[in-house]
Design a protein around this motif. Structure first.
Motif, short mmCIF file in Angstrom:
data_model
loop_
_atom_site.label_atom_id
_atom_site.label_comp_id
_atom_site.label_asym_id
_atom_site.label_seq_id
_atom_site.Cartn_x
_atom_site.Cartn_y
_atom_site.Cartn_z
N PHE A 224 0.83 -1.20 0.00
CA PHE A 224 0.00 0.00 0.00
C PHE A 224 0.87 1.25 0.00
N LEU A 387 -10.33 2.43 4.54
CA LEU A 387 -9.62 2.09 5.78
C LEU A 387 -8.16 2.57 5.74
N PRO A 389 -6.03 5.56 5.21
CA PRO A 389 -6.24 7.00 5.05
C PRO A 389 -5.50 7.52 3.82
N PHE A 439 -13.81 3.61 -3.19
CA PHE A 439 -15.23 4.00 -3.13
C PHE A 439 -15.49 5.36 -3.78
N ARG A 468 -6.75 9.79 10.61
CA ARG A 468 -8.16 9.44 10.34
C ARG A 468 -9.02 10.69 10.41
N ASN A 691 -13.94 10.43 13.73
CA ASN A 691 -13.27 9.13 13.76
C ASN A 691 -14.33 8.05 13.95
N PHE A 692 -13.89 6.80 14.01
CA PHE A 692 -14.84 5.67 14.05
C PHE A 692 -15.51 5.49 15.41
N ARG A 699 -20.15 -3.72 11.44
CA ARG A 699 -19.19 -4.69 11.95
C ARG A 699 -19.76 -6.10 11.81
N LYS B 37 -1.18 -2.23 10.22
CA LYS B 37 -1.67 -1.03 9.55
C LYS B 37 -2.20 0.05 10.49
N PHE B 38 -2.10 1.27 10.01
CA PHE B 38 -2.71 2.42 10.69
C PHE B 38 -4.10 2.64 10.08
N GLY B 39 -5.12 2.64 10.95
CA GLY B 39 -6.47 2.88 10.43
C GLY B 39 -7.13 4.07 11.09
N CYS B 40 -7.12 4.11 12.44
CA CYS B 40 -7.86 5.18 13.13
C CYS B 40 -7.05 5.84 14.22
N ILE B 42 -7.20 5.24 17.34
CA ILE B 42 -7.91 5.28 18.63
C ILE B 42 -8.52 3.91 18.99
N GLN B 44 -10.26 1.74 17.39
CA GLN B 44 -11.64 1.50 16.99
C GLN B 44 -11.77 0.58 15.78
N CYS B 45 -10.70 0.43 14.99
CA CYS B 45 -10.88 -0.30 13.72
C CYS B 45 -10.15 -1.63 13.67
N ALA B 47 -7.16 -2.42 12.58
CA ALA B 47 -6.18 -2.64 11.50
C ALA B 47 -4.77 -2.83 12.06
N TYR B 100 -6.57 -4.20 3.10
CA TYR B 100 -5.89 -3.33 4.07
C TYR B 100 -6.12 -3.78 5.51
N CYS B 101 -7.32 -4.23 5.82
CA CYS B 101 -7.63 -4.61 7.20
C CYS B 101 -7.21 -6.02 7.54
N ILE B 132 -12.80 -3.68 11.80
CA ILE B 132 -13.66 -3.21 10.70
C ILE B 132 -13.09 -3.67 9.37
N ARG B 134 -13.94 -2.45 5.70
CA ARG B 134 -14.75 -1.49 4.95
C ARG B 134 -15.30 -2.10 3.66
#
Lengths: 757, 151
Positions: A224, A387, A389, A439, A468, A691-692, A699, B37-40, B42, B44-45, B47, B100-101, B132, B134
């Motif tokens: 990525f 997902l 960023p 998307f 994020r 944020n999420f 989920r 991986k970096f997702g959020c 915090i 929450q995701c 990753a 990614y996740c 998560i 996506r």
């Protein structure tokens, strides 16, 4: 109307040349014009691939390289964002090449407009638009291998069979692998004509093949943009104004620059003030603060310590170059609120809208109708929330620039970057990385320009990473829409008038020539866009992703009012559109539309479902394909829970079956998630979710118990699949939830959190 | 800047980082282990999920100063040849779309199976609902976990 291309085998004319690349240009009518172009051999693709394979591969064309070992490199021209082009495009090449699938390695091409056509991932068009080029590339390489063998063996080319990466001349008992013949084949003239296979003889297309990138994904290989590394690379982050309608005035940059690990901090512009934007240059915040450092965490800490002053922007008008057409765009000043947005849309709906299409005499039809139903449907803004960023790597290279990262639309951003850096387009080298979701969001790649401007300023290679929060609050949302539909039934409960009015910020979502246009004698479509400073952009099935909800929820209510089964009601309208269409500009094929409804009816056992099953149906046409969804809902602890989903698709030939099923399953889950939870709101220009923790995404515990995917079996050239299954999920769910809860749903998101008592 | 000796994928590594640096950025920036991986940022995701002493944790919210003697396993160290039963099951079901996740999903799934060899649907859902996807590959994730549990 989409004419079905049913010719099974075809011979395509080319012109002569020694080595080739293929070009398929868009013809004036939107169809596909096929021709070979002969000219300079693209160097990038060959050089890049040369590093990948131990022995020197021979380039047969820009899509196919064959090494003496027999290893075949299949170049994938379009950026990959999870639709699995890295497998399906090589499958098409291998089919016509008659190659042994095990010898194929997929390689993502870089951006190269000389070698490839339309390296754009979006609009569900990648396979549809590359279909002929990929087939021709495979067939022409196969032809060159046969010619080389004919010359070497001194036998007629017509007696040589090519199968499973092997060339055989039965009469003389001669045999060669593709690898052994590759060097000679690469010296053969490219054919003046190529024969494409009879579609009925496809061996690979239509089957399932494992993801070429699977092993790399499950072992965490760097694929990525965010994984990109380079010698001496710095990490950059940006800070944008907290609210739409604001810009940067000043910041405590001197303090930030003194922080540990920080290399530089400065204010910069990603666009020159006099720059004329193109359609994909959408950007609310061209003036940003950059913070550059050695390590991501240090930059993140500096970003938290940033204290900036912002000022309000006033209203302005920009001209935009929309695909060669100059349009004027008004960007109002002020800080916008979601509550005001609702009022503005209601006011617009009450006023004069632009007439998009009118058939018959709508006013008289309503005046004399037996039953009139009018409903209004509302949709919030949505954030894409890929997902991975937004991020991009940039390195200034002498008089040019190398950029690498996730993007859907390189063709558009190349001009933007050339203008901003004051360099020629040819000096911009764009490398595609695998995208962690798209998307539609990554069609707007201002972040690429930002990375390049920062790299130029700090005189070092830079990887720009959005947090994020940056990603979610910087705009380019799915627009907020309101749609009002009014319909009239006569005394026999026949639909005699249909009036659809759509407004939105800052676009409306009415497609005036879509169903039920063509099926109703008296039809009126109107729309109007309302100016806003909150930026919007394409989001999986743009406009369709809400129009389907409004239209198909409304038709469900109409069917109920008419006392008819919702599938029968739709089929009767489609029958009318097929046999005796109103108007001659209807953009759908009623037979294929009906086809997916009939298939989903059969596969879901719709007619035999017990009365106690809460079921909903919807169908929609977009991006050249037809999709129908049936959803059933159960009640669990008082709350409705999606039980089963049945999907029926007509997207023409399916290339990689299991991968296509995966994509439809994903579209169903994405649709349910966004229908139930998706929503972005604004208070004084500030996005309320960052944020999420507050922006709820679906989920595992909310996924349906089963998703059953079916494709209409036909030999129509492939159309689109990434987007079409998505829009009808929302209304199928709304219609099922109505059955379960007894209340029609007019406003998304459908899930309303319980208020604390 | 403090220094830390951390055991990552069975190797001792010396790293220098601010005490509050999340494990995620130590892995990605200091050790070039970018599979996580970096997702959020915090928790929450999911990753950024890795194993600390065998348990799944969100490395974006785990400061390096808290690591002590703990053993860290990342997606790169889950198996020597990329053939952990969970990885194999992921390939069998072709779970990934964008992918990614998936490293985070796989690490959550592997931690679950290490603690519960035969999880039922409820146990799988409970263990995996912090991750998560996506693209919406949840159904395949669930099937792959069930298959991995059998092997």
């Amino acid at each position: 109307m989409n004419s079905a291309t049913q010719n099974l085998a075809s011979k395509l004319k080319t012109s002569l040349g020694r080595r080739s690349f293929l070009k398929a240009g868009a013809a004036a009518g939107g169809g596909l014009m096929i021709n070979f172009s002969w000219g300079v051999v693209p160097t990038d693709a060959g050089d890049a691939a040369a590093g990948m394979i131990p022995d020197q591969p021979f380039e047969l064309n820009a899509y196919l390289l064959i090494a003496s070992s027999g290893e075949i490199t299949a170049m994938v021209p379009n950026p990959e964002f999870g639709q699995n082009l890295m497998t399906s495009m090589p499958m098409i090449l291998a089919e016509e090449l008659d190659a042994d699938w095990k010898s194929i390695t997929a390689k993502q091409a870089n951006y190269d407009a000389r070698a490839y056509e339309r390296q754009f991932t979006g609009g569900s068009q990648s396979i549809r638009r590359a279909w002929q080029s990929l087939r021709m590339a495979g067939a022409s390489a196969r032809h060159m291998l046969i010619q080389a063998a004919a010359q070497q063996w001194q036998v007629p080319a017509g007696e040589i069979a090519a199968k499973n990466s092997t060339l055989t001349h039965a009469k003389s008992d001669k045999q060669s692998s593709y690898g052994a013949m590759a060097a000679a084949a690469s010296q053969m003239p490219t054919p003046a004509e190529v024969n494409l296979k009879d579609k009925n003889s496809f061996k690979l297309i239509g089957k399932s093949r494992h993801n070429q990138e699977g092993q790399k994904i499950v072992t965490g290989q760097p694929l990525f943009g965010i994984d990109y590394q380079a010698e001496g690379m710095k990490i950059a982050m940006i800070e944008h104004p907290p609210a739409f309608g604001k810009t940067i005035e000043s910041a405590n940059l001197d303090e930030i620059k003194k922080m540990s690990g920080i290399v530089d901090a400065f204010i910069f512009e990603s666009m020159k003030p006099d720059y004329q934007k193109n359609y994909f240059d959408t950007n609310a915040f061209p003036r940003l603060i950059a913070i550059v450092g050695d390590k991501t965490w240090q930059v993140m800490k500096a970003k938290k310590a940033l204290k900036a002053q912002w000022k309000d922007l006033s209203s302005r008008t920009e001209t935009m170059n929309a695909f060669g057409r100059e349009v004027s765009v008004t960007i109002p000043g002020g800080l916008e609120n979601t509550t005001d947005h609702g009022k503005k849309m209601d006011q617009a709906l009450a006023g004069k809208l632009d007439t998009l299409r009118e058939d018959g005499d709508v006013k008289s039809a309503f005046d004399s109708a037996e039953t009139v139903i009018e409903r209004t449907y509302r949709a919030p803004y949505l954030a894409h929330n890929t997902l991975e960023p937004m991020n991009f790597f940039a390195q200034i290279t002498g008089d040019g620039v190398h950029v690498a990262g996730p993007l859907q639309a390189p063709v558009f951003i190349q001009d933007t970057l050339a203008s901003r850096l004051g360099i020629v387009k040819d000096k911009i080298h764009i490398e595609f990385t695998r995208m962690g979701g798209g998307f539609g969001r990554r069609a707007y790649s201002h972040y690429l320009v930002e990375a390049a401007v920062i790299a130029k300023q700090v005189k070092a290679p830079v990887k720009l990473i959005y947090s994020r929060e940056d990603d979610m609050t910087m705009g380019i949302y799915r627009p907020s829409y309101t749609v009002r539909i009014k319909a009239a039934l006569d005394k026999d409960n026949k639909l005699v008038a249909y009036h659809v009015s759509g407004v939105g910020l800052a676009e409306h979502c009415v497609h005036e020539n879509r169903f039920p246009a063509g099926a109703v004698d008296n039809y009126l479509a109107e729309g109007k866009a309302i100016d806003s400073n909150i930026t919007i952009g394409a989001f999986r099935a743009p406009r369709s992703n809400f129009m389907a909800s409004a239209e198909q929820s409304f038709l469900d209510e109409l069917a109920e009012a008419a006392g008819e089964d919702p599938i029968d009601f739709r089929l009767a309208l489609l029958e009318r559109a097929k046999n005796n269409p109103v108007g001659d500009n209807n953009d759908y094929d009623p037979a294929r539309y009906a086809g997916v409804l009939k298939l989903v009816r059969e596969k879901s056992d719709w007619d035999a479902m017990p009365n106690t099953t809460h079921k909903g149906v919807a169908a929609y046409f977009c991006h050249n394909s037809y999709a129908a969804q049936v959803i059933t809902v159960k009640r669990r602890e008082g709350e409705p829970k999606v039980d089963k989903v049945y999907s029926a698709l007509d997207c023409g030939i399916v290339v990689n079956k299991d991968s296509a099923i995966n994509m439809v399953e994903g579209a169903v889950i994405d649709g349910i998630g966004n229908a139930l939870f998706g929503e972005m709101t604004f208070t004084n220009g500030v996005p309320d979710k960052k944020n999420f923790d507050r922006y709820r995404l679906i989920r595992m515990n909310e996924m349906p118990n089963s998703i059953d995917v079916h494709f209409v079996d036909n030999s129509i050239d492939p159309t689109g699949l990434g987007e079409p299954p998505f829009p009808p999920v929302f209304p199928a769910l709304a219609n099922a939830l109505y059955q379960a809860q007894g209340e029609r749903l007019y406003q998304q998101p459908y899930f309303k959190p319980k208020k604390p008592s | 800047m403090p220094t830390y000796t951390v055991t990552i994928n069975e190797q001792k590594r010396n790293i220098e980082a601010d005490a509050d640096t999340p494990l995620l950025w130590v892995l990605r920036d200091e050790l070039q282990l970018v599979g996580t991986k970096f997702g959020c940022g915090i928790a929450q995701c999911g990753a950024c999920t890795v194993h600390v002493n065998g348990s799944a944790i969100r490395s974006c919210s785990f400061p390096i100063s808290a690591i002590g003697e703990s053993k860290v396993t990342t997606i790169e160290g889950l198996s020597e040849n990329g053939d952990h039963p969970v990885q194999q099951a992921w390939l069998e079901y072709d779970v990934a779309q964008c992918g990614y996740c998936q490293a985070g999903q796989i690490m959550s799934a592997a931690a679950l199976l290490a603690q519960n060899a035969n999880p039922d649907d409820a146990a799988i859902t409970s263990a995996m609902s912090g991750n998560i996807c996506r693209c919406g590959t949840y159904g395949r994730i669930k099937s792959a976990i069930k298959t991995a549990a059998k092997s």
